[in-house]
Motif scaffolding. Structure first.
Motif, PDB file in Angstrom:
ATOM      1  N   THR A 186       0.845  -1.219   0.000  1.00 27.75           N
ATOM      2  CA  THR A 186       0.000   0.000   0.000  1.00 27.75           C
ATOM      3  C   THR A 186       0.874   1.261   0.000  1.00 27.75           C
ATOM      4  N   SER A 187       2.054   1.201  -0.653  1.00 28.10           N
ATOM      5  CA  SER A 187       2.979   2.336  -0.490  1.00 28.10           C
ATOM      6  C   SER A 187       2.557   3.598  -1.209  1.00 28.10           C
ATOM      7  N   CYS A 188       1.717   3.458  -2.256  1.00 31.66           N
ATOM      8  CA  CYS A 188       1.318   4.654  -3.011  1.00 31.66           C
ATOM      9  C   CYS A 188      -0.173   4.609  -3.343  1.00 31.66           C
ATOM     10  N   ASP A 189      -0.512   4.363  -4.597  1.00 30.27           N
ATOM     11  CA  ASP A 189      -1.923   4.457  -4.975  1.00 30.27           C
ATOM     12  C   ASP A 189      -2.528   3.140  -5.476  1.00 30.27           C
ATOM     13  N   GLU A 190      -1.920   2.013  -5.093  1.00 28.31           N
ATOM     14  CA  GLU A 190      -2.545   0.723  -5.385  1.00 28.31           C
ATOM     15  C   GLU A 190      -2.686  -0.026  -4.055  1.00 28.31           C
ATOM     16  N   THR A 191      -3.890  -0.560  -3.795  1.00 31.52           N
ATOM     17  CA  THR A 191      -4.062  -1.427  -2.629  1.00 31.52           C
ATOM     18  C   THR A 191      -3.928  -2.846  -3.165  1.00 31.52           C
ATOM     19  N   ALA A 192      -2.907  -3.586  -2.689  1.00 30.77           N
ATOM     20  CA  ALA A 192      -2.650  -4.880  -3.303  1.00 30.77           C
ATOM     21  C   ALA A 192      -2.342  -5.944  -2.267  1.00 30.77           C
ATOM     22  N   ALA A 193      -2.775  -7.180  -2.580  1.00 32.47           N
ATOM     23  CA  ALA A 193      -2.448  -8.343  -1.744  1.00 32.47           C
ATOM     24  C   ALA A 193      -2.247  -9.536  -2.671  1.00 32.47           C
ATOM     25  N   ALA A 194      -1.361 -10.442  -2.260  1.00 32.43           N
ATOM     26  CA  ALA A 194      -1.060 -11.600  -3.105  1.00 32.43           C
ATOM     27  C   ALA A 194      -0.632 -12.756  -2.223  1.00 32.43           C
ATOM     28  N   VAL A 206      -3.044  12.323  -4.131  1.00 31.83           N
ATOM     29  CA  VAL A 206      -3.326  13.132  -2.936  1.00 31.83           C
ATOM     30  C   VAL A 206      -3.182  12.198  -1.730  1.00 31.83           C
ATOM     31  N   PRO A 207      -2.149  12.411  -0.879  1.00 29.02           N
ATOM     32  CA  PRO A 207      -1.854  11.437   0.183  1.00 29.02           C
ATOM     33  C   PRO A 207      -3.042  11.096   1.078  1.00 29.02           C
ATOM     34  N   GLU A 208      -3.842  12.083   1.480  1.00 25.14           N
ATOM     35  CA  GLU A 208      -4.971  11.809   2.383  1.00 25.14           C
ATOM     36  C   GLU A 208      -6.004  10.932   1.698  1.00 25.14           C
ATOM     37  N   ILE A 209      -6.242  11.196   0.418  1.00 28.08           N
ATOM     38  CA  ILE A 209      -7.217  10.386  -0.325  1.00 28.08           C
ATOM     39  C   ILE A 209      -6.680   8.960  -0.473  1.00 28.08           C
ATOM     40  N   PRO A 265      10.169   2.577   0.959  1.00 33.97           N
ATOM     41  CA  PRO A 265       9.714   3.961   1.069  1.00 33.97           C
ATOM     42  C   PRO A 265       8.330   4.134   0.428  1.00 33.97           C
ATOM     43  N   GLY A 266       7.715   5.274   0.696  1.00 36.07           N
ATOM     44  CA  GLY A 266       6.391   5.554   0.150  1.00 36.07           C
ATOM     45  C   GLY A 266       5.716   6.655   0.955  1.00 36.07           C
ATOM     46  N   LEU A 267       4.413   6.789   0.744  1.00 33.82           N
ATOM     47  CA  LEU A 267       3.644   7.805   1.476  1.00 33.82           C
ATOM     48  C   LEU A 267       3.362   7.259   2.875  1.00 33.82           C
ATOM     49  N   VAL A 268       3.676   8.045   3.897  1.00 32.32           N
ATOM     50  CA  VAL A 268       3.597   7.502   5.257  1.00 32.32           C
ATOM     51  C   VAL A 268       2.197   7.005   5.618  1.00 32.32           C
ATOM     52  N   GLY A 269       1.182   7.801   5.290  1.00 38.12           N
ATOM     53  CA  GLY A 269      -0.190   7.405   5.648  1.00 38.12           C
ATOM     54  C   GLY A 269      -0.622   6.152   4.906  1.00 38.12           C
ATOM     55  N   GLU A 307       8.280   3.341   7.182  1.00 39.47           N
ATOM     56  CA  GLU A 307       9.500   4.155   7.032  1.00 39.47           C
ATOM     57  C   GLU A 307       9.445   4.825   5.671  1.00 39.47           C
ATOM     58  N   PRO A 308       8.837   6.029   5.596  1.00 40.66           N
ATOM     59  CA  PRO A 308       8.611   6.663   4.296  1.00 40.66           C
ATOM     60  C   PRO A 308       9.880   6.929   3.498  1.00 40.66           C
ATOM     61  N   THR A 309      11.031   7.076   4.174  1.00 43.46           N
ATOM     62  CA  THR A 309      12.274   7.348   3.431  1.00 43.46           C
ATOM     63  C   THR A 309      13.265   6.201   3.590  1.00 43.46           C
TER      64      THR A 309
END
Ligand code: KG4
Ligand code: ZN
Length: 350
Positions: free
Chosen positions: A27-35, A62-65, A101-105, A345-347
């Motif tokens: 879930t680091s960016c804009d895809e919710t994924a599981a495998a 948009v990070p909050e979205i 790394p990725g968006l913290v939220g 760990e976003p960074t």
């Protein structure tokens, strides 16, 4: 027994057995994924719920979205991954998650979910680095692929040339000094009026354009294996401001821009192969979907007798299958340690 202690014992047993069925979450960016991945190489299920339509109207993620959409999708996506694999949570040997790394939220949703599942089902937890995951996608696509090899990683957030010396162990030869390759494609796509993320649409237009319609710069960097795309981006924006793009077709503009990015990526990759002596070249990350890059590398590696490994596009863009592959090798090489103190760990560095 405390979770962390049991986790260590369980991971050690899996390492010794050399086998593991892993439920992986991304879930680091804009895809919710599981495998669900068996033994690092076999995809038992691979579910991706994309948020791209939600972000497109804002022209970027948009990070909050993103966080909110991950919360809404994650339970269903995990359930689908288990159902598609025909397994229950109890049948899983370990739970893996991208923690940076990725968006913290966004990362936190995956990390919290993985921790909750691991705790509830008494399964070990494995943290995965997002770039290690992108590189590991190649293990799913090429059954016999093993380190060492040269890897060009080109995503929306990263661009790097690395030597993969062992599973999960990389030596960086160079990286971008400014934008990532995917970002460079997306920004030019925006100039052409294409919706976010425009990299793929720009690629599509470029297929029928003339790559020599515009003269665009190819950046030189002090370290030969670093990349820089900001000069190219600025040159493209200046041409648009001067009205020069109005005189040519969008296809020609897209083809000229793509040719400049691909020239830089391909030239440096081939030179790195030559200077390091690696005979296998792996391409990873979302921008590895670029047809211009794929065609160029296919042609040039064949001419040099190099083996080129480019996973299918569905494994290049963000997914959790690659996280499961990376987690397996993290367990097998004894690097994996799971703890309920795991945090996003976003960074995180590789
Ligand atoms: O790896 P990824 O899914 O997410 C990150 O980890 O960043 O990469 C997404 C990036 C975006 O910038 C997207 O525009 C780019 O990969 N991309 C492409 C193509 N398909 C996706 N760029 C160029 N050509 C494509 N065909
Ligand atoms: Zn990615």
């Amino acid at each position: 027994m405390q979770f962390d202690e049991r986790c260590r014992i369980q991971l050690d047993a899996l390492r010794q057995a050399g086998r593991a069925v892993i439920l992986a979450i991304e879930t680091s960016c804009d895809e919710t994924a599981a495998a669900v991945i068996r033994d690092g190489r076999t995809i038992m299920s691979n579910v991706v719920s994309t948020q791209i339509p939600l972000h497109a109207r804002y022209g970027g993620v948009v990070p909050e979205i993103a966080s909110r959409a991950h919360v809404e999708a994650i339970n269903t996506v995990v359930k689908c991954a288990l159902d598609d694999a025909g397994l229950r949570l109890q049948d899983i040997d370990a739970i893996a998650v991208t923690n940076g790394p990725g968006l913290v939220g966004a990362l936190l949703i995956g990390v919290s979910t993985a921790k909750a599942l691991a705790f509830a089902a008494a399964k070990p937890l494995v943290a995965v680095h997002h770039m290690d995951a992108h590189i590991s996608a190649a293990y799913l696509a090429y059954a016999d692929l093993a380190p060492p090899f040269l890897c060009l990683t080109v995503s929306g957030g990263h661009t790097a040339l690395t030597e993969v010396v062992d599973y999960g162990v990389v030596r960086t030869l160079g990286a971008t000094l400014d934008d990532a390759a995917g970002e460079a494609f997306d920004k030019a796509a925006r100039v052409l009026g294409l919706p976010y993320p425009g990299g793929s649409a720009l690629d599509q237009l470029a297929e029928s354009g003339n790559p020599r319609a515009l003269t665009l710069p190819r950046a030189k960097t002090p370290n030969l294996f670093d990349f820089s795309f900001s000069g190219l981006k600025t040159a493209f924006i200046q041409l648009e401001r001067k009205g020069a793009l109005a005189n040519i077709t969008k296809e020609d503009a897209a083809a000229s821009y793509r040719a400049a990015v691909v020239d830089m990526l391909a030239d440096k990759t081939l030179r790195a192969a030559e200077s390091t002596g690696h005979t296998t070249v792996v391409v990873a990350g979302g921008a590895a979907a670029n047809r211009g890059l794929r065609t160029r590398l296919e042609r040039e590696t064949a001419a040099r007798g190099l083996r080129l490994c480019m996973p299918p596009i569905s494994l290049c863009t963000d997914n959790a299958a690659m996280v499961g592959a990376a987690a397996y090798y993290s367990i097998i090489t004894g690097k994996a340690t799971g703890s309920l103190t795991l945090n996003a760990e976003p960074t995180r560095s590789l």
